[in-house]
Design a protein around this motif. Structure first.
Motif, short mmCIF file in Angstrom:
data_model
loop_
_atom_site.label_atom_id
_atom_site.label_comp_id
_atom_site.label_asym_id
_atom_site.label_seq_id
_atom_site.Cartn_x
_atom_site.Cartn_y
_atom_site.Cartn_z
N TRP A 103 6.28 26.28 -4.52
CA TRP A 103 7.67 26.52 -4.89
C TRP A 103 7.84 26.70 -6.39
O TRP A 103 8.95 26.59 -6.92
CB TRP A 103 8.55 25.38 -4.37
N ARG A 104 6.75 27.02 -7.07
CA ARG A 104 6.78 27.44 -8.47
C ARG A 104 5.80 28.60 -8.62
O ARG A 104 4.80 28.67 -7.93
CB ARG A 104 6.33 26.30 -9.40
N ASN A 148 -4.37 22.74 -5.45
CA ASN A 148 -3.14 22.03 -5.08
C ASN A 148 -1.91 22.60 -5.77
O ASN A 148 -0.99 21.87 -6.17
CB ASN A 148 -3.26 20.53 -5.39
N ASP A 183 1.67 24.24 -6.46
CA ASP A 183 2.98 24.07 -5.85
C ASP A 183 3.46 25.43 -5.36
O ASP A 183 3.66 26.34 -6.18
CB ASP A 183 3.95 23.50 -6.88
N GLU A 234 2.43 23.35 1.83
CA GLU A 234 2.05 22.49 0.71
C GLU A 234 0.76 21.74 1.01
O GLU A 234 0.50 21.33 2.14
CB GLU A 234 3.14 21.45 0.42
#
Length: 461
Positions: A110-111, A106, A108, A100
């Protein structure tokens, strides 16, 4: 329904956005197996997501605990008729660290995020996206055949591939009967290129070799001692040069594989290694002489220096270092006498005046591949050609490493890998992604393969 109907369903599954919604949900599980607190996420990925997905397709599932207490395994079994062929496939639900804060804009990790033709997210390429493609393709074929596949199917999903699959062989040995099949067909790693579908039959192995030089404790002033004290960094640099020269060519026969067979040369004659504009360009005059780039990458061994250290590079002192360390890696193909490598390196360095270099082996994994004369190779290649209109690249092995030997040697199966990623996908790094056109084509390819396997089953029945 026909083969074309199954393939159309697979393409529509992608175009409708349904596949990306499934993948986004799976990417959301923070399954970083290298992190000590990842156990709950690893287990939840199997129990909360994959088990219900398999159940919808009529699979019976069981969770297998790791013999060493690592992440669990999921076995899924669909049995239609004992007279039909059985395919075993594989995937891994664990990923490397999310990293991260290091992703472009920037993002994500986790998406899933779509930017142009790219779908970003940790695990999109390695390996959640790839086993999700195969699972979705199975679903499309089953729907096109009115709730039948026309063959038996088994899956094993592990959650420790990114830490070296420490228990996979033992789990497969303990469940040999449950995993019995006619063919192993799975997806991981990159295609030869984004444009060309690819089949590879196994993988290169890997052996890390640590070279350590410790001449004395601490550093000593270079003005007071220069010229009369041996420099550990200089010794180590020259020891490495005795193993591999300035063109990346290995200087020790024991590091090299057997001669490349005519059969492998013939297959690789059709394979061009051509990086895209945003991928590293091939280095001219690098590597073994007399070989094509494809032969160097897929049919030869390479010795790489992974890391070196001596002194403090961020704040160097005016001192002669007393110790130096390097980690090398030998990537090797089937036929390499790997058990002799470390002793041969040690003897070679001693003979060239480097008895002070300590040589230690660490982190080894095996090379393996299916024979080119397996009828499954031509079957898979023809299926992909029918679906895409392209002749797939057929590689003797993937350039990297996978636990293929567990299936090819441990279970005795012919192994066919059909990768759905591409070389520039940034796996194991920030900005990991898949390409939308490749993903849609991959869904079609796998629907075609699974349909054709059902046709083979119909002929057998």
């Amino acid at each position: 329904m026909t083969r074309a109907d199954a393939i159309d369903r697979a393409r529509e599954h992608f175009r409708s956005g349904e596949f990306l919604r499934i993948l986004d949900r799976r990417v959301g599980y923070r399954t970083e197996s290298q992190q000590p607190n990842s156990g709950a996420a690893l287990r939840a990925y199997l129990t909360d997501d994959l088990q219900p997905a398999f159940a919808e397709l009529g699979f019976a599932t069981q969770l297998i605990e790791s013999p060493s207490g690592r992440g669990p395994y999921l076995l899924a079994d669909y049995r239609e008729d004992a007279a039909l062929p059985t395919v075993l496939t594989y995937g891994h639900g664990d990923v490397v660290d999310g990293m991260e804060g290091e992703w472009r804009d920037n993002l994500d990790p986790w998406r899933t995020t779509v930017r142009g033709e790219r779908v970003y997210g940790r695990g999109t390429a390695d390996n959640k996206g790839q086993h999700s493609i195969n699972l979705s393709a199975l679903r499309m074929v089953r729907a096109a055949r009115g709730g039948k596949l026309g063959f038996n199917a088994k899956f094993i999903i592990e959650t420790g591939e990114e830490i070296g699959s420490p228990d996979l062989r033992k789990v497969c040995e303990n469940h040999r009967e449950e995993l019995k099949a006619d063919l192993f067909l799975a997806s991981d790693g990159p295609r030869l290129s984004a444009e060309r579908p690819t089949i590879f039959l196994g993988c290169r192995g890997g052996l890390r070799i640590h070279l350590d030089v410790k001449l004395r404790d601490g550093g000593h002033h270079s003005g007071n001692w220069g010229g009369v004290l041996a420099n550990a960094a200089t010794v180590l640099s020259n020891a490495i040069a005795a193993l591999i020269n300035e063109k990346g060519q290995m200087q020790l026969e024991a590091l090299k594989p057997p001669r490349i067979s005519n059969a492998i040369r013939a297959v690789l004659a059709d394979v061009k290694v051509e990086p895209t504009a945003d991928e590293p360009q091939l280095s001219p005059d690098w590597g073994e002489e007399g070989l094509s780039a494809a032969e160097r990458l897929y049919a030869w061994n390479t010795l790489e220096v992974l890391a070196m250290s001596s002194g403090n590079i961020a704040s160097p002192a005016n001192a002669i270092p007393g110790e130096a360390h390097a980690v090398l890696q030998l990537r090797f193909v089937v036929g390499t006498r790997i058990e002799q490598v470390v002793d041969a390196v040690r003897k070679h360095l001693h003979a060239h005046g480097f008895p002070m270099v300590e040589v230690i082996a660490a982190q080894s994994f095996a090379a393996s591949r299916t024979d080119f004369d397996s009828p499954w190779v031509n079957w898979a290649a023809e299926s992909i050609r029918r679906t895409t209109g392209k002749a797939p690249a057929i590689l003797p092995n993937f350039g990297g490493s996978l636990p293929n030997d567990v299936f090819s040697e441990g279970l005795g199966l012919p192994t066919i890998w059909v990768p759905h990623s591409y070389p520039g996908c940034s796996q194991h790094a920030p900005n990991e992604h898949i390409l939308m056109p490749v993903t849609e084509e991959a869904l079609a390819i796998m629907a075609g393969l699974f349909w054709d396997l059902g046709e083979k089953g119909a002929r057998r029945a």
